[in-house]
Design a protein around this motif. Structure first.
Motif, PDB file in Angstrom:
ATOM      1  N   LYS A 150      -5.738   4.307  -9.034  1.00 32.45           N
ATOM      2  CA  LYS A 150      -5.417   5.628  -8.496  1.00 32.45           C
ATOM      3  C   LYS A 150      -6.409   6.012  -7.402  1.00 32.45           C
ATOM      4  O   LYS A 150      -6.015   6.474  -6.323  1.00 32.45           O
ATOM      5  CB  LYS A 150      -5.439   6.675  -9.611  1.00 32.45           C
ATOM      6  CG  LYS A 150      -5.129   8.084  -9.115  1.00 32.45           C
ATOM      7  CD  LYS A 150      -5.204   9.112 -10.241  1.00 32.45           C
ATOM      8  CE  LYS A 150      -4.955  10.519  -9.696  1.00 32.45           C
ATOM      9  NZ  LYS A 150      -5.062  11.549 -10.764  1.00 32.45           N
ATOM     10  N   ARG A 152      -8.267   4.060  -5.552  1.00 35.81           N
ATOM     11  CA  ARG A 152      -8.122   3.204  -4.375  1.00 35.81           C
ATOM     12  C   ARG A 152      -6.879   3.576  -3.566  1.00 35.81           C
ATOM     13  O   ARG A 152      -6.884   3.521  -2.337  1.00 35.81           O
ATOM     14  CB  ARG A 152      -8.053   1.737  -4.808  1.00 35.81           C
ATOM     15  CG  ARG A 152      -9.356   1.224  -5.397  1.00 35.81           C
ATOM     16  CD  ARG A 152      -9.267  -0.239  -5.752  1.00 35.81           C
ATOM     17  NE  ARG A 152      -9.145  -1.068  -4.560  1.00 35.81           N
ATOM     18  CZ  ARG A 152      -8.902  -2.381  -4.601  1.00 35.81           C
ATOM     19  NH1 ARG A 152      -8.726  -2.978  -5.765  1.00 35.81           N
ATOM     20  NH2 ARG A 152      -8.819  -3.083  -3.489  1.00 35.81           N
ATOM     21  N   LEU A 153      -5.814   3.968  -4.269  1.00 29.73           N
ATOM     22  CA  LEU A 153      -4.585   4.350  -3.572  1.00 29.73           C
ATOM     23  C   LEU A 153      -4.781   5.655  -2.807  1.00 29.73           C
ATOM     24  O   LEU A 153      -4.329   5.801  -1.665  1.00 29.73           O
ATOM     25  CB  LEU A 153      -3.444   4.487  -4.581  1.00 29.73           C
ATOM     26  CG  LEU A 153      -2.027   4.604  -4.006  1.00 29.73           C
ATOM     27  CD1 LEU A 153      -1.682   3.377  -3.167  1.00 29.73           C
ATOM     28  CD2 LEU A 153      -1.016   4.771  -5.135  1.00 29.73           C
ATOM     29  N   TYR A 156      -6.788   4.923   0.268  1.00 26.59           N
ATOM     30  CA  TYR A 156      -5.953   4.305   1.305  1.00 26.59           C
ATOM     31  C   TYR A 156      -5.105   5.363   2.016  1.00 26.59           C
ATOM     32  O   TYR A 156      -4.973   5.347   3.245  1.00 26.59           O
ATOM     33  CB  TYR A 156      -5.053   3.239   0.680  1.00 26.59           C
ATOM     34  CG  TYR A 156      -4.050   2.645   1.637  1.00 26.59           C
ATOM     35  CD1 TYR A 156      -4.428   1.654   2.542  1.00 26.59           C
ATOM     36  CD2 TYR A 156      -2.725   3.081   1.647  1.00 26.59           C
ATOM     37  CE1 TYR A 156      -3.504   1.113   3.433  1.00 26.59           C
ATOM     38  CE2 TYR A 156      -1.805   2.544   2.530  1.00 26.59           C
ATOM     39  CZ  TYR A 156      -2.198   1.562   3.422  1.00 26.59           C
ATOM     40  OH  TYR A 156      -1.281   1.034   4.306  1.00 26.59           O
ATOM     41  N   PHE A 185       4.512   8.544  -2.174  1.00 26.88           N
ATOM     42  CA  PHE A 185       3.646   8.147  -1.060  1.00 26.88           C
ATOM     43  C   PHE A 185       4.409   8.316   0.248  1.00 26.88           C
ATOM     44  O   PHE A 185       5.424   7.658   0.470  1.00 26.88           O
ATOM     45  CB  PHE A 185       3.200   6.690  -1.222  1.00 26.88           C
ATOM     46  CG  PHE A 185       2.201   6.242  -0.193  1.00 26.88           C
ATOM     47  CD1 PHE A 185       0.842   6.396  -0.411  1.00 26.88           C
ATOM     48  CD2 PHE A 185       2.619   5.669   0.999  1.00 26.88           C
ATOM     49  CE1 PHE A 185      -0.081   5.985   0.535  1.00 26.88           C
ATOM     50  CE2 PHE A 185       1.708   5.258   1.956  1.00 26.88           C
ATOM     51  CZ  PHE A 185       0.350   5.420   1.724  1.00 26.88           C
ATOM     52  N   LYS A 190       7.180   5.382  -5.048  1.00 30.47           N
ATOM     53  CA  LYS A 190       6.766   3.987  -5.194  1.00 30.47           C
ATOM     54  C   LYS A 190       6.745   3.635  -6.686  1.00 30.47           C
ATOM     55  O   LYS A 190       7.776   3.582  -7.317  1.00 30.47           O
ATOM     56  CB  LYS A 190       5.406   3.772  -4.534  1.00 30.47           C
ATOM     57  CG  LYS A 190       5.404   4.071  -3.041  1.00 30.47           C
ATOM     58  CD  LYS A 190       6.308   3.128  -2.266  1.00 30.47           C
ATOM     59  CE  LYS A 190       6.238   3.383  -0.769  1.00 30.47           C
ATOM     60  NZ  LYS A 190       7.102   2.463   0.005  1.00 30.47           N
ATOM     61  N   ALA A 206      -0.070   3.890 -10.284  1.00 27.91           N
ATOM     62  CA  ALA A 206      -0.822   3.562  -9.070  1.00 27.91           C
ATOM     63  C   ALA A 206      -0.916   2.055  -8.881  1.00 27.91           C
ATOM     64  O   ALA A 206      -0.784   1.545  -7.764  1.00 27.91           O
ATOM     65  CB  ALA A 206      -2.217   4.178  -9.143  1.00 27.91           C
ATOM     66  N   GLN A 207      -1.133   1.329  -9.976  1.00 28.77           N
ATOM     67  CA  GLN A 207      -1.214  -0.131  -9.885  1.00 28.77           C
ATOM     68  C   GLN A 207       0.113  -0.725  -9.419  1.00 28.77           C
ATOM     69  O   GLN A 207       0.141  -1.629  -8.572  1.00 28.77           O
ATOM     70  CB  GLN A 207      -1.604  -0.731 -11.235  1.00 28.77           C
ATOM     71  CG  GLN A 207      -1.754  -2.253 -11.193  1.00 28.77           C
ATOM     72  CD  GLN A 207      -2.227  -2.829 -12.511  1.00 28.77           C
ATOM     73  OE1 GLN A 207      -2.421  -2.102 -13.492  1.00 28.77           O
ATOM     74  NE2 GLN A 207      -2.416  -4.134 -12.562  1.00 28.77           N
ATOM     75  N   SER A 209       2.346   0.773  -7.601  1.00 34.42           N
ATOM     76  CA  SER A 209       2.478   1.130  -6.184  1.00 34.42           C
ATOM     77  C   SER A 209       1.615   0.218  -5.325  1.00 34.42           C
ATOM     78  O   SER A 209       2.026  -0.246  -4.256  1.00 34.42           O
ATOM     79  CB  SER A 209       2.062   2.587  -5.968  1.00 34.42           C
ATOM     80  OG  SER A 209       2.831   3.458  -6.757  1.00 34.42           O
ATOM     81  N   PHE A 210       0.407  -0.020  -5.800  1.00 29.69           N
ATOM     82  CA  PHE A 210      -0.553  -0.873  -5.105  1.00 29.69           C
ATOM     83  C   PHE A 210       0.040  -2.258  -4.866  1.00 29.69           C
ATOM     84  O   PHE A 210      -0.034  -2.816  -3.764  1.00 29.69           O
ATOM     85  CB  PHE A 210      -1.811  -0.967  -5.971  1.00 29.69           C
ATOM     86  CG  PHE A 210      -3.062  -1.284  -5.219  1.00 29.69           C
ATOM     87  CD1 PHE A 210      -3.529  -2.587  -5.138  1.00 29.69           C
ATOM     88  CD2 PHE A 210      -3.793  -0.281  -4.607  1.00 29.69           C
ATOM     89  CE1 PHE A 210      -4.694  -2.882  -4.461  1.00 29.69           C
ATOM     90  CE2 PHE A 210      -4.955  -0.567  -3.928  1.00 29.69           C
ATOM     91  CZ  PHE A 210      -5.408  -1.873  -3.851  1.00 29.69           C
ATOM     92  N   LEU A 215      -1.259  -3.956  -1.053  1.00 25.66           N
ATOM     93  CA  LEU A 215      -2.463  -3.345  -0.483  1.00 25.66           C
ATOM     94  C   LEU A 215      -3.757  -4.046  -0.870  1.00 25.66           C
ATOM     95  O   LEU A 215      -4.827  -3.601  -0.469  1.00 25.66           O
ATOM     96  CB  LEU A 215      -2.553  -1.874  -0.923  1.00 25.66           C
ATOM     97  CG  LEU A 215      -1.422  -0.958  -0.457  1.00 25.66           C
ATOM     98  CD1 LEU A 215      -1.670   0.458  -0.945  1.00 25.66           C
ATOM     99  CD2 LEU A 215      -1.301  -0.988   1.057  1.00 25.66           C
TER     100      LEU A 215
END
Length: 219
Positions: A150, A152-153, A156, A185, A190, A206-207, A209-210, A215
């Motif tokens: 989360k 890291r997203l 970004y 996003f 996502k 979040a993972q 989505s990542f 990413l």
């Protein structure tokens, strides 16, 4: 040899099968022992890391401790040592796999609390370090394991001036509450995930989505 058998029995009793002590209204479950075990676990892991990494700063130690004592890590540990086979719980009420798995991590904390009551701090410390940390957890490898997807997203999104929102929906599952998280996003949904823990659902979404957005090389 264990002396306080009542404490160990209580540590393995989930609130879904607890008995109410009528004159007090107190439920004879493992929740109080879980509170005690959580405190012992955090203190002992903190000391272990403090001594193992004498030149690392507070941020490093805090992050690594969080990974070790996370709900997911404790659930996995409980299953590795087969504690899950001993836990008493209402299987009909706990059919959701996320609910069921969280029971085992909670029971491990309660079990640690029972060890503290039975064997004191030193006995509790020996169990955590010798039976959990050294035998079942690769602490050095855990350093490079990413858990804060989360964060890291969000980093970004901010870096690229993109709006991001974690949309929360609560879903009733019998007596239990499930959190469904959708990552919006830049106006598009996502990753999505469900869990009994809101924080865990956010990290899972979040993972996803990542990974969907490829990413790993950009953040």
């Amino acid at each position: 040899m264990p002396m306080n058998l009542i404490a160990y029995e209580q540590a393995l009793r989930h609130h879904s099968v607890s008995r109410t002590i009528h004159h007090t209204g107190y439920k004879d479950s493992n929740e109080r022992l879980e509170y005690l075990g959580d405190a012992m676990l955090n203190a002992i892991v903190a000391e272990f890391l403090f001594k193992k990494y004498p030149f690392k700063d507070e941020g490093f130690l805090t992050q690594l401790r969080s990974k070790i004592v996370s709900r997911e890590s404790l659930n996995e540990l409980a299953i590795k040592i087969h504690l899950n086979l001993l836990v008493e719980y209402d299987r009909k009420a706990m059919q959701n796999i996320n609910l069921r798995n969280s029971i085992f991590g909670n029971a491990l904390e309660a079990f640690i609390g029972a060890i503290f009551l039975d064997s004191g701090f030193d006995g509790c410390k020996r169990f955590i370090i010798d039976n959990l940390l050294r035998f079942h957890i690769d602490v050095d490898k855990l350093q490079s394991t990413e858990t804060n997807f989360k964060g890291r997203l969000i980093e970004y999104a901010q870096k690229n001036n993109k709006p991001i929102d974690f949309v929360v929906e609560e879903i009733a599952d019998g007596k239990n509450k499930i959190y469904q998280i959708s990552v919006n996003f830049a106006g598009e949904i996502k990753g999505q995930a469900q869990h009994t823990s809101k924080k865990k659902a956010e990290q899972m979404a979040a993972q996803k989505s990542f990974e969907l957005m490829n990413l790993s090389s950009e953040v």
